[in-house]
Enzyme design. Structure first.
Site, PDB file in Angstrom:
ATOM      1  CG  ASN A 181      -0.302   0.008   2.510  1.00 10.98           C
ATOM      2  OD1 ASN A 181       0.871  -0.289   2.604  1.00 10.98           O
ATOM      3  ND2 ASN A 181      -1.024   0.329   3.558  1.00 10.98           N
ATOM      4  CB  CYS A 182       4.390   1.912   0.085  1.00 16.11           C
ATOM      5  SG  CYS A 182       5.645   3.197  -0.051  1.00 16.11           S
ATOM      6  CG  ASP A 183       0.436   6.230  -2.717  1.00 14.10           C
ATOM      7  OD1 ASP A 183      -0.194   5.211  -3.091  1.00 14.10           O
ATOM      8  OD2 ASP A 183      -0.113   7.187  -2.136  1.00 14.10           O
ATOM      9  CB  CYS A 224       6.488   0.711  -2.794  1.00  8.40           C
ATOM     10  SG  CYS A 224       7.355   0.813  -1.215  1.00  8.40           S
ATOM     11  NE  ARG A 225      -0.149   1.039  -5.083  1.00 12.67           N
ATOM     12  CZ  ARG A 225      -0.597   1.832  -4.128  1.00 12.67           C
ATOM     13  NH1 ARG A 225      -0.523   3.126  -4.241  1.00 12.67           N
ATOM     14  NH2 ARG A 225      -1.150   1.345  -3.050  1.00 12.67           N
TER      15      ARG A 225
END
Length: 112
Positions: free
Chosen positions: A9-11, A13-14
């Protein structure tokens, strides 16, 4: 092969994954929540990244720790905290084999 340490859920990381995909770079994902963090893996990372650089004191996990655990954190107690709570690691982490890049900003992977 590159290894990208993330949580789902880490932006940021995306964005890092998208940057690697755009460049066509092969990589494997290690989700710190799902895949966990072993002591040998943490030591592998700490061989390249200073422990206090790796500790994410801005994370929700950090803020939810009891004050007693956050006081007087040194290298040893930080290691213990990260093993108990892998989401305390700054992320994403990209292990290139030679180096580990901490965090991601646009352009960070241009030289890969």
């Amino acid at each position: 092969m590159l290894t990208l340490f993330t949580i789902k859920n880490c932006d940021t990381c995306r964005k890092a994954r998208q940057a690697l995909d755009r460049r066509g770079l092969p990589y494997q994902v290690h989700d710190l929540r799902e895949d966990g963090l072993s002591a040998p893996l943490l030591e592998h990372i700490l061989h390249r990244v200073p422990v206090m650089t790796l500790l994410n004191t801005r994370s929700t996990t950090w803020r939810n720790l009891p004050d007693a655990e956050k006081q007087d954190v040194d290298a040893n107690s930080a290691r213990e905290l990260m093993l108990a709570h892998p989401t305390l690691l700054k992320r994403p982490l990209l292990d290139t084999g030679d180096d580990i890049l901490v965090g991601y900003r646009e352009g960070d992977y241009d030289k890969l």
